[in-house]
Design an enzyme around this catalytic site. Structure first.
Site, PDB file in Angstrom:
ATOM      1  CG  PHE A 147      44.637  48.370  46.212  1.00  0.00           C
ATOM      2  CD1 PHE A 147      44.850  48.534  44.849  1.00  0.00           C
ATOM      3  CD2 PHE A 147      43.769  49.240  46.855  1.00  0.00           C
ATOM      4  CE1 PHE A 147      44.229  49.560  44.147  1.00  0.00           C
ATOM      5  CE2 PHE A 147      43.140  50.271  46.165  1.00  0.00           C
ATOM      6  CZ  PHE A 147      43.368  50.431  44.810  1.00  0.00           C
ATOM      7  NE  ARG A 149      50.819  43.129  50.500  1.00  0.00           N
ATOM      8  CZ  ARG A 149      51.613  43.343  51.547  1.00  0.00           C
ATOM      9  NH1 ARG A 149      52.915  43.339  51.389  1.00  0.00           N
ATOM     10  NH2 ARG A 149      51.127  43.554  52.763  1.00  0.00           N
ATOM     11  CG  ASN A 208      47.596  44.605  40.115  1.00  0.00           C
ATOM     12  OD1 ASN A 208      48.085  44.950  41.181  1.00  0.00           O
ATOM     13  ND2 ASN A 208      46.644  43.686  40.039  1.00  0.00           N
ATOM     14  N   GLY A 257      53.934  35.931  38.493  1.00  0.00           N
ATOM     15  CA  GLY A 257      52.842  35.059  38.068  1.00  0.00           C
ATOM     16  C   GLY A 257      51.655  35.340  38.955  1.00  0.00           C
ATOM     17  CB  CYS A 260      46.439  39.694  40.375  1.00  0.00           C
ATOM     18  SG  CYS A 260      45.281  38.999  41.557  1.00  0.00           S
ATOM     19  NE  ARG A 330      44.418  32.060  40.915  1.00  0.00           N
ATOM     20  CZ  ARG A 330      43.703  33.090  41.364  1.00  0.00           C
ATOM     21  NH1 ARG A 330      42.703  33.567  40.640  1.00  0.00           N
ATOM     22  NH2 ARG A 330      43.983  33.644  42.526  1.00  0.00           N
TER      23      ARG A 330
HETATM   24  C1  UGA Z   1      49.172  41.557  43.387  1.00  0.00           C
HETATM   25  C2  UGA Z   1      49.389  42.983  43.918  1.00  0.00           C
HETATM   26  O1  UGA Z   1      50.647  43.079  44.583  1.00  0.00           O
HETATM   27  C3  UGA Z   1      48.277  43.368  44.895  1.00  0.00           C
HETATM   28  O2  UGA Z   1      48.437  44.713  45.318  1.00  0.00           O
HETATM   29  C4  UGA Z   1      46.941  43.208  44.174  1.00  0.00           C
HETATM   30  O3  UGA Z   1      45.848  43.520  45.018  1.00  0.00           O
HETATM   31  C5  UGA Z   1      46.801  41.769  43.697  1.00  0.00           C
HETATM   32  O4  UGA Z   1      47.871  41.445  42.806  1.00  0.00           O
HETATM   33  C6  UGA Z   1      45.482  41.643  43.000  1.00  0.00           C
HETATM   34  O5  UGA Z   1      45.299  42.282  41.966  1.00  0.00           O
HETATM   35  O6  UGA Z   1      44.593  40.999  43.546  1.00  0.00           O
HETATM   36  P1  UGA Z   1      49.651  39.125  44.386  1.00  0.00           P
HETATM   37  O7  UGA Z   1      49.197  38.598  43.059  1.00  0.00           O
HETATM   38  O8  UGA Z   1      49.135  38.505  45.634  1.00  0.00           O
HETATM   39  O9  UGA Z   1      49.290  40.684  44.505  1.00  0.00           O
HETATM   40  O10 UGA Z   1      51.221  38.974  44.399  1.00  0.00           O
HETATM   41  P2  UGA Z   1      52.496  39.932  44.455  1.00  0.00           P
HETATM   42  O11 UGA Z   1      53.021  39.985  45.818  1.00  0.00           O
HETATM   43  O12 UGA Z   1      52.229  41.220  43.773  1.00  0.00           O
HETATM   44  O13 UGA Z   1      53.522  39.092  43.566  1.00  0.00           O
HETATM   45  C7  UGA Z   1      53.239  38.856  42.192  1.00  0.00           C
HETATM   46  C8  UGA Z   1      54.346  38.082  41.539  1.00  0.00           C
HETATM   47  O14 UGA Z   1      55.486  38.911  41.373  1.00  0.00           O
HETATM   48  C9  UGA Z   1      54.831  36.844  42.282  1.00  0.00           C
HETATM   49  O15 UGA Z   1      54.985  35.788  41.360  1.00  0.00           O
HETATM   50  C10 UGA Z   1      56.164  37.276  42.847  1.00  0.00           C
HETATM   51  O16 UGA Z   1      57.053  36.196  43.012  1.00  0.00           O
HETATM   52  C11 UGA Z   1      56.653  38.220  41.770  1.00  0.00           C
HETATM   53  N1  UGA Z   1      57.638  39.212  42.241  1.00  0.00           N
HETATM   54  C12 UGA Z   1      57.317  40.112  43.214  1.00  0.00           C
HETATM   55  C13 UGA Z   1      58.895  39.249  41.657  1.00  0.00           C
HETATM   56  O17 UGA Z   1      59.215  38.459  40.749  1.00  0.00           O
HETATM   57  N2  UGA Z   1      59.799  40.178  42.100  1.00  0.00           N
HETATM   58  C14 UGA Z   1      59.514  41.074  43.063  1.00  0.00           C
HETATM   59  O18 UGA Z   1      60.383  41.888  43.409  1.00  0.00           O
HETATM   60  C15 UGA Z   1      58.229  41.036  43.640  1.00  0.00           C
END
Ligand code: UGA
Length: 434
Positions: A147, A149, A208, A257, A260, A330
């Site tokens: 999980f 980030r 996710n 984006g 994941c 990505r």
């Molecule tokens: C995500 C999950 O949060 C992790 O728990 C998971 O392990 C991981 O995918 C995975 O499957 O490997 P990650 O892709 O690193 O982690 O990024 P996030 O922090 O979840 O952010 C994802 C996207 O959502 C980013 O583009 C971020 O800018 C956007 N976001 C996040 C928003 O637009 N609004 C928010 O309030 C939060």
């Protein structure tokens, strides 16, 4: 314990170094010789805070090594599978080529009593299908989803908020072996959930999918706010005070984006269709569409801010990574917005503290500048698309005013102080804000 980690990308490289840092003897294995030689020198092949330190420390103790030679897995008690499961080129489903190759490549080196622990995100049912092949060697297959980030990967691996281990029917030892692997976290009281294989696989995609849905929910509210004059950031604050809802992941903006969330919700939809339950997660299509619409909205705001045309206007794009503290581009909404503005004839200049090299490789047609201020200089409009501190927190309207002629700022992440920018004479446009 001796461990092997197959696949040394984001997941595997961090996992290998983190496991060495808590005292295990770890070999990381990957088919990519360049990646392996970089890791063997202590060079992280991507930007991840804290990784270079634990990589160097692990190599120095001799407990951490990297190789392209799968036979080096032999003798390890637990073999983690951390290879990628990208979206298929011609559809939504996950491409399992690397998972199958990793497991098949490992089979000759397994010994009875070994545990193969899958960490990759896979469609539910994958582990049950792989399990007999592993069991035939006397080893057992467990599923132990990750999980982490990006940007917090080291902390999330060493000190996760929960550990989940899925085991095959009748396997009453693998969970204990993994409990021993994660002993420091378990000793701290980290919840350790033992499930069947399908549940463990589903936990990951469900988590996710929930996060993606939460983001698209607030972005849907942003769309409503835009036609009513409401402010989505105040709305998020207000509903977020309800602990059942919570404020985190209610950041409206240009959407999610990365490697994941987008591909995981698509793979989940595809798998649900295969299982005859497409309707159960049909909302994920909507989640995806809302998400993609926000990029259109950001572009529209730039066009509107520049009185109807961006043609030959200089637009400073602050950010290229899909989120701060990462150089990952990505499925980056930030870069997508930059590329599309360029396609509309704008003179786009992109800056990012970490992601320029990656961005240039994929989109060489754009102009990049590592300096924030040089990027802004002379711009007709600024658009903030990745909320790095140097843009969101440190860039003041007064300073920006000394660099640009234009006074148009689009806040694609709702991270700026709208009042301060307006008071300084700027046309400020937020996402879902009046
Ligand atoms: C995500 C999950 O949060 C992790 O728990 C998971 O392990 C991981 O995918 C995975 O499957 O490997 P990650 O892709 O690193 O982690 O990024 P996030 O922090 O979840 O952010 C994802 C996207 O959502 C980013 O583009 C971020 O800018 C956007 N976001 C996040 C928003 O637009 N609004 C928010 O309030 C939060």
């Amino acid at each position: 314990m001796r461990l092997s980690v197959i696949g040394c990308g984001y997941l595997g490289a961090v996992h290998a170094a983190a496991m060495a840092s808590i005292g295990h003897e770890v070999v990381g294995i990957d088919v990519d010789a360049r990646k392996i030689s970089a890791l063997s020198r202590g060079d992280a092949p991507f930007y991840e805070p804290g990784l270079p330190e634990i990589l160097t420390a692990g190599l120095a103790t001799g407990r951490l090594s990297f190789t392209t030679d799968m036979s080096q897995a032999s003798g390890a008690k637990v073999h983690f599978i951390g290879v990628g499961t990208p979206q298929q080129k011609d559809g939504y489903a996950a491409d399992l080529t690397y998972v199958n190759a990793a497991v098949d490549g490992l089979l000759p080196y397994l010994s009875p009593g070994d545990v193969v622990a899958g960490k990759s995100t896979v469609p539910v049912g994958t582990a049950a299908e792989l399990s007999p092949r592993v069991a035939a060697t006397g080893a057992a297959l467990a599923w132990n989803p990750e999980f982490l980030r990006e940007g917090f990967a080291v902390k999330d691996t060493i000190d996760p908020d929960r550990l989940v281990v899925g085991v095959a029917p009748g396997d009453d030892t693998s969970a204990d072996v993994l409990r021993e692997v994660y002993a420091p976290a378990v000793a701290k009281g980290t919840p350790f959930l033992v499930t069947d294989l399908a549940t463990a696989e589903l936990v990951k995609v469900a988590a996710n999918a929930f996060l993606a849905t939460k983001i698209s929910f607030i972005n849907a509210m942003a769309e409503i706010a835009e036609v009513t004059g409401a402010d989505v950031t105040q709305l998020a604050d207000a509903i977020g005070h309800d602990v059942r809802i919570g404020r985190r992941f209610l950041g409206a903006g240009i959407g999610f984006g990365g490697g994941c969330l987008p591909k995981d919700i698509r793979a989940f939809s595809a798998r649900a269709e295969e299982l005859g339950r497409g309707e159960s997660v049909a909302f994920l299509r909507e989640v995806d569409e809302i998400n993609l619409r926000r990029r259109d909205r950001a572009i529209q705001l730039v066009v509107d801010g520049l009185d109807g045309s961006v043609f030959e206007k200089k637009i400073a794009v602050l950010g290229a990574a899909f989120k701060p503290y990462s150089d990952d581009i990505r499925d980056s909404p930030a870069l997508d917005v930059a590329v599309r503005l360029h396609g509309l004839g704008a003179n786009v200049v992109v800056t990012d503290p970490e992601a320029i090299d990656n961005a240039r490789r994929v989109h060489p047609q754009l102009t990049y500048n590592p300096s924030r201020d040089d990027t802004i200089r002379g711009a007709d409009a600024i658009i903030l698309v990745t909320e790095w501190d140097e843009y969101r927190r440190d860039l003041t309207p007064d300073h920006a005013s000394t660099l640009t002629d234009g006074r148009v700022i689009i806040d694609g992440r709702n991270g700026l102080d709208a009042t301060a920018w307006r008071n300084a004479g700027w046309d400020y446009y937020g996402m879902g804000r009046p």
